[in-house]
Design a protein around this motif. Sequence first.
Motif, mmCIF file in Angstrom:
data_model
loop_
_atom_site.group_PDB
_atom_site.id
_atom_site.type_symbol
_atom_site.label_atom_id
_atom_site.label_comp_id
_atom_site.label_asym_id
_atom_site.label_seq_id
_atom_site.Cartn_x
_atom_site.Cartn_y
_atom_site.Cartn_z
ATOM 1 N N LYS A 100 1.004 -1.474 -0.117
ATOM 2 C CA LYS A 100 0.464 -0.495 -0.315
ATOM 3 C C LYS A 100 0.630 1.621 0.155
ATOM 4 C CE LYS A 100 -2.537 1.707 3.870
ATOM 5 N NZ LYS A 100 -1.213 2.760 4.633
ATOM 6 N N ASP A 101 1.996 1.221 0.554
ATOM 7 C CA ASP A 101 2.964 2.621 0.788
ATOM 8 C C ASP A 101 3.374 2.964 -0.784
ATOM 9 O OD1 ASP A 101 2.029 2.482 3.240
ATOM 10 O OD2 ASP A 101 3.749 1.738 4.798
ATOM 11 N N LEU A 102 4.327 1.593 -1.196
ATOM 12 C CA LEU A 102 4.685 1.238 -2.378
ATOM 13 C C LEU A 102 4.411 1.275 -3.505
ATOM 14 C CD1 LEU A 102 7.878 1.531 -2.882
ATOM 15 C CD2 LEU A 102 7.160 -1.125 -3.846
ATOM 16 N N GLU A 103 2.671 1.017 -3.458
ATOM 17 C CA GLU A 103 2.045 1.340 -4.643
ATOM 18 C C GLU A 103 2.008 2.554 -5.418
ATOM 19 O OE1 GLU A 103 -2.011 -0.745 -6.415
ATOM 20 O OE2 GLU A 103 -1.964 0.382 -4.754
ATOM 21 N N PRO A 104 1.368 3.918 -5.179
ATOM 22 C CA PRO A 104 1.254 4.748 -5.681
ATOM 23 C C PRO A 104 2.156 5.072 -6.623
ATOM 24 C CG PRO A 104 0.964 5.255 -3.064
ATOM 25 C CD PRO A 104 1.401 3.873 -3.491
ATOM 26 N N MET A 105 3.809 5.312 -6.075
ATOM 27 C CA MET A 105 5.076 5.255 -7.215
ATOM 28 C C MET A 105 5.123 4.169 -8.090
ATOM 29 S SD MET A 105 7.556 5.906 -3.682
ATOM 30 C CE MET A 105 6.892 5.632 -2.684
ATOM 31 N N LEU A 106 4.498 3.524 -8.177
ATOM 32 C CA LEU A 106 4.861 2.114 -9.136
ATOM 33 C C LEU A 106 3.923 2.019 -10.321
ATOM 34 C CD1 LEU A 106 4.594 -0.736 -6.485
ATOM 35 C CD2 LEU A 106 6.512 0.464 -7.618
ATOM 36 N N ALA A 107 4.612 1.782 -11.535
ATOM 37 C CA ALA A 107 4.105 2.331 -13.191
ATOM 38 C C ALA A 107 2.775 0.924 -13.513
ATOM 39 C CB ALA A 107 4.833 1.566 -13.668
ATOM 40 N N ALA A 108 1.974 1.349 -13.791
ATOM 41 C CA ALA A 108 0.448 -0.512 -13.704
ATOM 42 C C ALA A 108 1.627 -1.623 -14.001
ATOM 43 C CB ALA A 108 0.028 0.090 -14.672
ATOM 44 N N GLU A 109 2.584 -2.150 -14.837
ATOM 45 C CA GLU A 109 3.509 -3.285 -15.371
ATOM 46 C C GLU A 109 3.704 -3.833 -14.202
ATOM 47 O OE1 GLU A 109 5.256 -0.050 -16.957
ATOM 48 O OE2 GLU A 109 3.447 -0.191 -17.144
ATOM 49 N N TYR A 110 4.625 -2.725 -13.290
ATOM 50 C CA TYR A 110 5.100 -3.022 -11.840
ATOM 51 C C TYR A 110 4.452 -3.509 -10.963
ATOM 52 C CZ TYR A 110 9.217 -4.138 -8.811
ATOM 53 O OH TYR A 110 9.875 -4.383 -8.218
ATOM 54 N N LYS A 111 3.025 -2.518 -11.075
ATOM 55 C CA LYS A 111 2.055 -2.661 -10.041
ATOM 56 C C LYS A 111 1.397 -4.536 -9.499
ATOM 57 C CE LYS A 111 0.240 1.809 -9.269
ATOM 58 N NZ LYS A 111 -0.395 2.004 -9.411
ATOM 59 N N GLU A 112 1.811 -5.494 -10.811
ATOM 60 C CA GLU A 112 1.150 -6.515 -10.585
ATOM 61 C C GLU A 112 2.513 -7.323 -10.365
ATOM 62 O OE1 GLU A 112 -2.113 -8.427 -10.684
ATOM 63 O OE2 GLU A 112 -2.574 -6.522 -10.962
ATOM 64 N N ASN A 113 3.692 -7.197 -10.581
ATOM 65 C CA ASN A 113 4.568 -7.899 -10.195
ATOM 66 C C ASN A 113 5.300 -7.428 -8.572
ATOM 67 O OD1 ASN A 113 5.011 -8.832 -12.610
ATOM 68 N ND2 ASN A 113 6.396 -7.133 -13.264
ATOM 69 N N ALA A 114 4.682 -6.596 -8.440
ATOM 70 C CA ALA A 114 5.017 -6.257 -6.352
ATOM 71 C C ALA A 114 4.055 -6.843 -5.527
ATOM 72 C CB ALA A 114 5.427 -4.636 -7.113
ATOM 73 N N ARG A 115 2.920 -6.748 -6.327
ATOM 74 C CA ARG A 115 1.875 -7.435 -5.743
ATOM 75 C C ARG A 115 2.037 -8.404 -4.711
ATOM 76 N NH1 ARG A 115 -3.433 -5.215 -5.576
ATOM 77 N NH2 ARG A 115 -3.318 -4.454 -7.580
ATOM 78 N N TYR A 116 2.937 -9.566 -5.483
ATOM 79 C CA TYR A 116 3.574 -10.575 -5.133
ATOM 80 C C TYR A 116 4.923 -11.223 -4.129
ATOM 81 C CZ TYR A 116 -0.983 -11.757 -7.697
ATOM 82 O OH TYR A 116 -2.093 -11.847 -8.270
ATOM 83 N N ILE A 117 5.931 -9.523 -4.127
ATOM 84 C CA ILE A 117 6.847 -9.900 -3.250
ATOM 85 C C ILE A 117 6.474 -9.945 -2.133
ATOM 86 C CG2 ILE A 117 8.719 -8.457 -2.783
ATOM 87 C CD1 ILE A 117 8.387 -6.964 -5.740
ATOM 88 N N ASP A 118 6.727 -10.820 -1.615
ATOM 89 C CA ASP A 118 6.818 -11.248 0.159
ATOM 90 C C ASP A 118 8.560 -10.297 0.687
ATOM 91 O OD1 ASP A 118 7.278 -11.241 2.852
ATOM 92 O OD2 ASP A 118 7.394 -13.871 2.374
ATOM 93 N N PRO A 119 7.621 -9.006 1.499
ATOM 94 C CA PRO A 119 9.121 -7.986 2.200
ATOM 95 C C PRO A 119 10.359 -8.781 2.661
ATOM 96 C CG PRO A 119 6.610 -7.484 3.030
ATOM 97 C CD PRO A 119 6.731 -8.869 1.621
ATOM 98 N N ALA A 120 9.373 -9.550 3.368
ATOM 99 C CA ALA A 120 10.468 -10.448 3.900
ATOM 100 C C ALA A 120 11.530 -11.254 3.072
ATOM 101 C CB ALA A 120 9.588 -11.332 4.871
ATOM 102 N N ARG A 121 11.322 -11.523 2.153
ATOM 103 C CA ARG A 121 12.754 -12.233 1.842
ATOM 104 C C ARG A 121 13.223 -10.631 0.753
ATOM 105 N NH1 ARG A 121 11.561 -17.458 -0.024
ATOM 106 N NH2 ARG A 121 12.813 -16.387 -2.429
#
Length: 178
Positions: A100-121
């Motif tokens: 939620k914090d990062l999403e406003p700075m992401l391009a639409a095509e990268y949002k889909e990829n970033a949605r599945y990133i586990d920040p713990a990793r």
Amino acid sequence: MRRTALAPALFAAATLLTACAWTPTADSTPTTAAARAPTITADADGHSAGDGHDHDEATEHYHGPNVTWDANAEARVKDTAAKAMVLFGRPAVEEKTWFKDLEPMLAAEYKENARYIDPARVPFSTVTDGPAISREAQNPMTVTAAFDTNAGPWTMMLHRTGQDDPWLVTSISPVSAP
């Protein structure tokens, strides 16, 4: 790509029309229809003389937004890149909050990829240097930002679609060892 595909088609059409309009006779003189057939010369866009388009190569222009690179653009992209990298490198933050914090700075095509990133990793938690911005000389719309982190070097790609449009992150990745 459109220019490449259109030029051969126009040449083929002109050749076909010429072949149909001119039929050799015994004395090899053109028929009256061929004598009246205009010669069409088209440019790479399929435009021909007299069609209302300017065909002077010196004035050919890109049909996109007028975007320039200036000190303001550099300051804005550095600010966005620095904020996004700090928000990205928070492995202890809960996944929904992280995205939620990062999403406003992401391009639409990268949002889909970033949605599945586990920040713990994400292996870093501290940005130690950067961003160092690099870009192609003739491209004021896309840049690479390089960072040093407590887990090694990382890069980020950012893009904007217009002069006053926001810089958006299109990728974040570690730099691979050579």
